[in-house]
Scaffold this motif. Sequence first.
Motif, PDB file in Angstrom:
ATOM      1  N   UNK A   1       4.116 -14.951  -3.666  1.00 23.64           N
ATOM      2  CA  UNK A   1       3.238 -14.093  -2.863  1.00 23.64           C
ATOM      3  C   UNK A   1       3.490 -14.189  -1.365  1.00 23.64           C
ATOM      4  N   UNK A   2       3.894 -15.358  -0.887  1.00 18.25           N
ATOM      5  CA  UNK A   2       4.127 -15.518   0.549  1.00 18.25           C
ATOM      6  C   UNK A   2       5.324 -14.747   1.061  1.00 18.25           C
ATOM      7  N   UNK A   3       6.185 -14.291   0.150  1.00 22.89           N
ATOM      8  CA  UNK A   3       7.371 -13.561   0.585  1.00 22.89           C
ATOM      9  C   UNK A   3       7.037 -12.152   1.058  1.00 22.89           C
ATOM     10  N   UNK A   4       5.828 -11.683   0.716  1.00 24.11           N
ATOM     11  CA  UNK A   4       5.472 -10.309   1.057  1.00 24.11           C
ATOM     12  C   UNK A   4       5.542 -10.019   2.539  1.00 24.11           C
ATOM     13  N   UNK A   5       5.052 -10.941   3.362  1.00 23.97           N
ATOM     14  CA  UNK A   5       5.029 -10.663   4.798  1.00 23.97           C
ATOM     15  C   UNK A   5       6.432 -10.598   5.381  1.00 23.97           C
ATOM     16  N   UNK A   6       7.352 -11.396   4.822  1.00 21.91           N
ATOM     17  CA  UNK A   6       8.728 -11.356   5.314  1.00 21.91           C
ATOM     18  C   UNK A   6       9.438 -10.080   4.873  1.00 21.91           C
ATOM     19  N   UNK A   7       9.162  -9.643   3.663  1.00 28.96           N
ATOM     20  CA  UNK A   7       9.737  -8.373   3.196  1.00 28.96           C
ATOM     21  C   UNK A   7       9.210  -7.225   4.044  1.00 28.96           C
ATOM     22  N   UNK A   8       7.885  -7.226   4.286  1.00 27.36           N
ATOM     23  CA  UNK A   8       7.296  -6.158   5.083  1.00 27.36           C
ATOM     24  C   UNK A   8       7.811  -6.141   6.502  1.00 27.36           C
TER      25      UNK A   8
ATOM     26  N   UNK B   1       9.987  -3.042   8.291  1.00 31.59           N
ATOM     27  CA  UNK B   1       9.626  -2.420   9.569  1.00 31.59           C
ATOM     28  C   UNK B   1      10.726  -2.628  10.612  1.00 31.59           C
ATOM     29  N   UNK B   2      11.334  -3.817  10.621  1.00 33.96           N
ATOM     30  CA  UNK B   2      12.388  -4.101  11.597  1.00 33.96           C
ATOM     31  C   UNK B   2      13.603  -3.201  11.379  1.00 33.96           C
TER      32      UNK B   2
ATOM     33  N   UNK C   1       7.404   0.929  14.863  1.00 31.60           N
ATOM     34  CA  UNK C   1       7.847   0.122  13.729  1.00 31.60           C
ATOM     35  C   UNK C   1       8.200  -1.307  14.162  1.00 31.60           C
ATOM     36  N   UNK C   2       8.847  -1.438  15.315  1.00 36.45           N
ATOM     37  CA  UNK C   2       9.199  -2.776  15.804  1.00 36.45           C
ATOM     38  C   UNK C   2       7.952  -3.594  16.117  1.00 36.45           C
TER      39      UNK C   2
END
Length: 271
Positions: free
Chosen positions: A132-139, A143-144, A241-242
Amino acid sequence: MRLDRKALSPPLRPANLLSARQLAFAWSVMASIALLAWVLVVDQARDMGVEPGTMGMGVPLFLLLWLVMMFPSVAPVALTWARAIGRQSPTGVVRVARTAQFAGGYLLAWTAFGLIAYGLLAWTGALVDEHPGAGRWIGAGAFLVAGLYQFGPWKDLCLRHCRSPMGQLVRYAGFRPRARDLRVGAHHGAYCVGCCWGLMIVLVPLGVMNVLAMAAVAVVIFVEKLWRLGPVFSQVVGVAFLVLAVLSLFRPWLLPGLLPPKSPMTDMLRP
């Protein structure tokens, strides 16, 4: 000797008047199809919520909803192509068939990208379920990438083509007649994919069935292509987005499409 003014006057062109009527009718039909398609999307999304991955959708349903978003963007160029082939195809049936081939080729390009998007969503959904913690890095990564692409040379090249397709449409006249309209549509669709794929991947963190996000992306695509200041607007979107790429690392609620279904945050976001 008196000249007959009637002889010097240009003849009336009822065929052109008919073309104008046909053009207005075609716009009405395409607008109606787009409206009905969006009604379908809203009805389908109403009971699905926003969750990671494909949310149980099969490939056919996903592609149907995926192409619904892109249909309005093909209408202006499809009608321009229809007017361009008007002289070569005097009968209405032939013009309709050729225009349908053009639209089919365009949607074929987006179907190919839709399959890639479906695979990406399935992968991210499985990853978030396990970690579950990987979600923020994927998101943040989505966006990047989307933000940086808005400033890249490929975005500029493809956007210029989509904003002024007439020069390219003239070049298409050199294509061989066999399946020409289908190939032209696919070629133009490939440019459109190159212009818009960065905008579409933000649906991974925002949610593929997030109707508000889908509508916002569709509006951005439309404005980029048709507004006089579209290129400037494109870069403003890139900056946004950035900013979201940074904020999403600390604000999980910005990533509704990557929050695990059983997360407390997800429950808070549900009505």
